[in-house]
Design an enzyme around this catalytic site. Structure first.
Site, PDB file in Angstrom:
ATOM      1  N   GLU A  19       0.853  -1.189   0.000  1.00 47.07           N
ATOM      2  CA  GLU A  19       0.000   0.000   0.000  1.00 47.07           C
ATOM      3  C   GLU A  19       0.891   1.243   0.000  1.00 47.07           C
ATOM      4  O   GLU A  19       1.890   1.276   0.709  1.00 47.07           O
ATOM      5  CB  GLU A  19      -0.854  -0.053   1.280  1.00 47.07           C
ATOM      6  N   ASP A 126     -11.506   7.515   9.292  1.00 52.01           N
ATOM      7  CA  ASP A 126     -11.479   7.838  10.726  1.00 52.01           C
ATOM      8  C   ASP A 126     -12.167   9.169  10.991  1.00 52.01           C
ATOM      9  O   ASP A 126     -12.511   9.895  10.068  1.00 52.01           O
ATOM     10  CB  ASP A 126     -10.023   7.911  11.205  1.00 52.01           C
ATOM     11  N   ALA A 144     -18.946   1.699   6.427  1.00 55.69           N
ATOM     12  CA  ALA A 144     -18.393   1.109   5.206  1.00 55.69           C
ATOM     13  C   ALA A 144     -19.410   0.225   4.490  1.00 55.69           C
ATOM     14  O   ALA A 144     -19.424   0.155   3.257  1.00 55.69           O
ATOM     15  CB  ALA A 144     -17.135   0.317   5.549  1.00 55.69           C
ATOM     16  N   TYR A 179     -10.280  -6.418  11.463  1.00 57.72           N
ATOM     17  CA  TYR A 179      -9.437  -6.047  12.605  1.00 57.72           C
ATOM     18  C   TYR A 179      -9.198  -7.244  13.530  1.00 57.72           C
ATOM     19  O   TYR A 179     -10.054  -7.563  14.373  1.00 57.72           O
ATOM     20  CB  TYR A 179     -10.108  -4.896  13.385  1.00 57.72           C
ATOM     21  N   LYS A 305       7.900   4.601   2.221  1.00 54.68           N
ATOM     22  CA  LYS A 305       9.339   4.280   2.137  1.00 54.68           C
ATOM     23  C   LYS A 305       9.470   2.780   1.873  1.00 54.68           C
ATOM     24  O   LYS A 305       8.834   1.972   2.539  1.00 54.68           O
ATOM     25  CB  LYS A 305      10.050   4.605   3.453  1.00 54.68           C
TER      26      LYS A 305
HETATM   27  P1  FAD Z   1     -16.732   0.170   9.382  1.00 52.81           P
HETATM   28  O1  FAD Z   1     -16.707  -1.170   8.795  1.00 52.81           O
HETATM   29  O2  FAD Z   1     -17.860   1.071   9.008  1.00 52.81           O
HETATM   30  O3  FAD Z   1     -16.660  -0.005  10.963  1.00 52.81           O
HETATM   31  C1  FAD Z   1     -16.423   1.116  11.808  1.00 52.81           C
HETATM   32  C2  FAD Z   1     -16.928   0.808  13.214  1.00 52.81           C
HETATM   33  O4  FAD Z   1     -18.347   0.812  13.232  1.00 52.81           O
HETATM   34  C3  FAD Z   1     -16.523  -0.552  13.761  1.00 52.81           C
HETATM   35  O5  FAD Z   1     -16.305  -0.412  15.127  1.00 52.81           O
HETATM   36  C4  FAD Z   1     -17.714  -1.450  13.463  1.00 52.81           C
HETATM   37  O6  FAD Z   1     -17.792  -2.516  14.377  1.00 52.81           O
HETATM   38  C5  FAD Z   1     -18.854  -0.472  13.621  1.00 52.81           C
HETATM   39  N1  FAD Z   1     -19.996  -0.697  12.731  1.00 52.81           N
HETATM   40  C6  FAD Z   1     -19.967  -1.122  11.457  1.00 52.81           C
HETATM   41  N2  FAD Z   1     -21.202  -1.123  10.945  1.00 52.81           N
HETATM   42  C7  FAD Z   1     -22.043  -0.673  11.921  1.00 52.81           C
HETATM   43  C8  FAD Z   1     -23.436  -0.430  12.011  1.00 52.81           C
HETATM   44  N3  FAD Z   1     -24.255  -0.665  10.998  1.00 52.81           N
HETATM   45  N4  FAD Z   1     -23.930   0.054  13.190  1.00 52.81           N
HETATM   46  C9  FAD Z   1     -23.118   0.306  14.252  1.00 52.81           C
HETATM   47  N5  FAD Z   1     -21.798   0.072  14.220  1.00 52.81           N
HETATM   48  C10 FAD Z   1     -21.256  -0.399  13.075  1.00 52.81           C
HETATM   49  N6  FAD Z   1      -8.420   5.183   6.566  1.00 52.81           N
HETATM   50  C11 FAD Z   1      -8.313   6.222   5.724  1.00 52.81           C
HETATM   51  O7  FAD Z   1      -8.689   7.349   6.092  1.00 52.81           O
HETATM   52  N7  FAD Z   1      -7.786   6.077   4.472  1.00 52.81           N
HETATM   53  C12 FAD Z   1      -7.363   4.868   4.005  1.00 52.81           C
HETATM   54  O8  FAD Z   1      -6.907   4.772   2.866  1.00 52.81           O
HETATM   55  C13 FAD Z   1      -7.462   3.739   4.876  1.00 52.81           C
HETATM   56  N8  FAD Z   1      -7.059   2.512   4.484  1.00 52.81           N
HETATM   57  C14 FAD Z   1      -7.214   1.447   5.337  1.00 52.81           C
HETATM   58  C15 FAD Z   1      -6.831   0.151   4.893  1.00 52.81           C
HETATM   59  C16 FAD Z   1      -6.966  -0.936   5.742  1.00 52.81           C
HETATM   60  C17 FAD Z   1      -6.552  -2.314   5.264  1.00 52.81           C
HETATM   61  C18 FAD Z   1      -7.473  -0.761   7.067  1.00 52.81           C
HETATM   62  C19 FAD Z   1      -7.588  -1.934   7.997  1.00 52.81           C
HETATM   63  C20 FAD Z   1      -7.842   0.492   7.502  1.00 52.81           C
HETATM   64  C21 FAD Z   1      -7.737   1.602   6.641  1.00 52.81           C
HETATM   65  N9  FAD Z   1      -8.133   2.880   7.037  1.00 52.81           N
HETATM   66  C22 FAD Z   1      -8.011   3.951   6.174  1.00 52.81           C
HETATM   67  C23 FAD Z   1      -8.644   3.111   8.387  1.00 52.81           C
HETATM   68  C24 FAD Z   1     -10.198   3.002   8.490  1.00 52.81           C
HETATM   69  O9  FAD Z   1     -10.804   4.013   7.730  1.00 52.81           O
HETATM   70  C25 FAD Z   1     -10.552   3.118   9.958  1.00 52.81           C
HETATM   71  O10 FAD Z   1     -10.092   2.006  10.665  1.00 52.81           O
HETATM   72  C26 FAD Z   1     -12.010   3.430  10.271  1.00 52.81           C
HETATM   73  O11 FAD Z   1     -12.071   3.870  11.622  1.00 52.81           O
HETATM   74  C27 FAD Z   1     -12.961   2.256  10.138  1.00 52.81           C
HETATM   75  O12 FAD Z   1     -13.138   1.926   8.837  1.00 52.81           O
HETATM   76  P2  FAD Z   1     -13.989   0.612   8.423  1.00 52.81           P
HETATM   77  O13 FAD Z   1     -14.100   0.644   6.950  1.00 52.81           O
HETATM   78  O14 FAD Z   1     -13.441  -0.581   9.065  1.00 52.81           O
HETATM   79  O15 FAD Z   1     -15.406   1.004   9.073  1.00 52.81           O
END
Ligand code: FAD
Length: 317
Positions: A19, A126, A144, A179, A305
Site C-alpha cells: 500500500e 477515521d 463502510a 481487525y 518508504k
Molecule cells: P466500518 O466497517 O464502518 O466499521 C467502523 C466501526 O463501526 C466498527 O467499530 C464497526 O464494528 C462499527 N460498525 C460497522 N457497521 C455498523 C453499524 N451498521 N452500526 C453500528 N456500528 C457499526 N483510513 C483512511 O482514512 N484512508 C485509508 O486509505 C485507509 N485505508 C485502510 C486500509 C486498511 C486495510 C485498514 C484496515 C484500515 C484503513 N483505514 C483507512 C482506516 C479506516 O478508515 C478506519 O479504521 C475506520 O475507523 C474504520 O473503517 P472501516 O471501513 O473498518 O469502518
C-alpha cells in the site's frame, strides 16, 4: 484483473502486495515512483493507494486565524491511473465514506470504471483530527457497509437516483477492512466480526486486515471469521516497526498490542536505524510463518518508504 482472480490464479502461492500513500501536495510523483521501483521485482499483482481525509488548516491573515478545509494528500485516483499505466499492474484506490457525499462517490466510481480499475477498497475513514468520534459527511455514508452497498448497486446498473439499462455495468471487486484485535470503537471482537460479516454479505469480496504483530491474533481472527460464515479471502496486513516512537503511537492510534519480545528488542536499540532493522527482522519472521500457513497474499504497509519492505520481500519471496 480482480484481486480475487489474482488469488485464484496463484495455485497456492503467496502473493506480494503493498500500500502506498499519495505525496503531500506540491511534492513530485517521482518520489513515489522511486519507492515503488525497487519493489516491482517481487511482481505485486496489485498496489493499494490510500485516500486521506480532508483536514483543517489555519492561515494567519494579518493576525486573524482563517480556518480552511483542505485535503493535504490529494490525487489517489490519478496516482492509481499513472501506476497502472507505468507498471502495467492493478491498482486499488481506497474509497472513503468520510469527506465525500454519495454523489461524489458515484462520480469517483464512474471514473474508476472508465480507467479500467477493477478493484476498490471500501472504508469508512477515521474521525477528523478535531473530532472525538467519526461524524458522517452531510449527504455521505455512515458506515463502510453503506459504501459497499452503493458499489454493489452500481455493479448492477443502479445509480443513486435511477436504474440505467446498460451493457456497460461496472464489475468492481470490493475489499473491506478487518481487525484481528477489533476496531477501536467496537464493543467486542465478536460484535466487530458480525459487522464484518454484514459487509461481506452486502458484497465485499475480500478482507485486508489492520496491522498486527502477533500472528496468533491473525490465525484466531481467521478461525473466528470462518466460524461466523465468512468465506472470502482474508489478507494479512503487515507493517514493519520503523521508529522507537511506534511503541507508543501504534497502540494509541490503532488500539493494538505489541508482543513483549518486540518491545524489548526495540527498547534496546540505540537509534532508529537499529529500530528499523528490528522491524525488518520481526516482519520477516511474521511473513515466513504466514506464508508457511498458506495465506493468499502478504500485504505491506509501506508508509511511503520502501527500503524496509524490499529487505523483507527479498527474504520472504
Ligand atoms: P466500518 O466497517 O464502518 O466499521 C467502523 C466501526 O463501526 C466498527 O467499530 C464497526 O464494528 C462499527 N460498525 C460497522 N457497521 C455498523 C453499524 N451498521 N452500526 C453500528 N456500528 C457499526 N483510513 C483512511 O482514512 N484512508 C485509508 O486509505 C485507509 N485505508 C485502510 C486500509 C486498511 C486495510 C485498514 C484496515 C484500515 C484503513 N483505514 C483507512 C482506516 C479506516 O478508515 C478506519 O479504521 C475506520 O475507523 C474504520 O473503517 P472501516 O471501513 O473498518 O469502518
Amino acid at each position: 484483473m480482480k484481486v480475487t482472480d489474482h488469488i485464484k490464479n496463484t495455485k497456492g502461492k503467496t502473493l506480494f502486495s503493498f500500500e502506498i500513500i499519495p505525496p503531500v501536495k506540491g511534492h513530485k510523483i517521482q518520489e513515489l515512483y522511486d519507492n515503488i521501483n525497487p519493489l516491482m521485482e517481487f511482481e505485486p499483482p496489485f498496489i493499494d493507494v490510500t485516500t486521506s481525509r480532508e483536514e483543517y488548516v489555519y492561515l494567519d491573515r494579518s493576525g486573524l486565524l482563517d480556518k480552511k478545509l483542505t485535503r493535504m494528500r490529494p490525487g489517489t485516483l490519478g496516482i492509481c491511473a499513472s501506476i497502472k499505466h507505468k507498471y502495467d499492474v492493478d491498482t486499488v484506490p481506497h474509497v472513503l465514506c468520510g469527506g465525500f457525499t454519495k454523489e461524489e462517490t458515484e462520480y469517483l466510481l464512474v471514473d474508476c470504471h472508465y480507467l479500467g480499475i477493477d478493484n476498490v477498497m471500501a472504508l469508512r475513514g477515521d474521525a477528523m483530527r478535531e473530532q472525538t468520534y467519526f461524524e458522517p459527511t452531510k449527504g455521505g455514508h455512515s458506515f463502510a457497509i453503506d459504501l459497499v452497498s452503493q458499489i454493489q448497486n452500481l455493479n448492477c446498473g443502479k445509480y443513486l437516483h435511477e436504474v440505467i439499462e446498460t451493457d456497460d455495468c461496472s464489475n468492481f471487486c470490493i475489499g473491506v477492512a478487518g481487525y484481528p484485535e477489533k476496531h477501536l470503537e467496537a464493543p467486542s471482537l465478536q460484535s466487530d466480526l458480525k459487522r464484518l460479516k454484514e459487509k461481506v454479505d452486502a458484497g465485499a469480496d475480500y478482507v485486508v486486515t489492520q496491522m498486527f504483530f502477533d500472528n496468533n491474533k491473525y490465525f484466531e481472527f481467521v478461525a473466528a471469521a470462518k466460524e461466523m460464515g465468512i468465506t472470502v479471502p482474508i489478507i494479512p496486513g503487515i507493517k514493519p516497526i520503523a521508529v522507537k516512537r511506534h511503541l507508543q503511537l501504534l497502540p494509541q492510534v490503532f488500539k493494538i498490542d505489541l508482543p513483549q519480545d518486540l518491545i524489548e528488542a526495540v527498547d534496546n536499540c540505540e537509534n532508529n536505524k537499529a529500530v528499523r532493522q528490528v522491524g525488518i527482522e520481526w516482519a520477516i519472521q511474521q511473513s515466513k510463518e504466514l506464508k508457511e500457513a498458506g495465506v493468499p497474499v502478504l500485504h505491506y504497509y509501506s508508509m511511503g518508504k520502501s527500503d524496509n519492505i524490499k529487505a523483507i520481500a527479498k527474504a520472504v519471496f
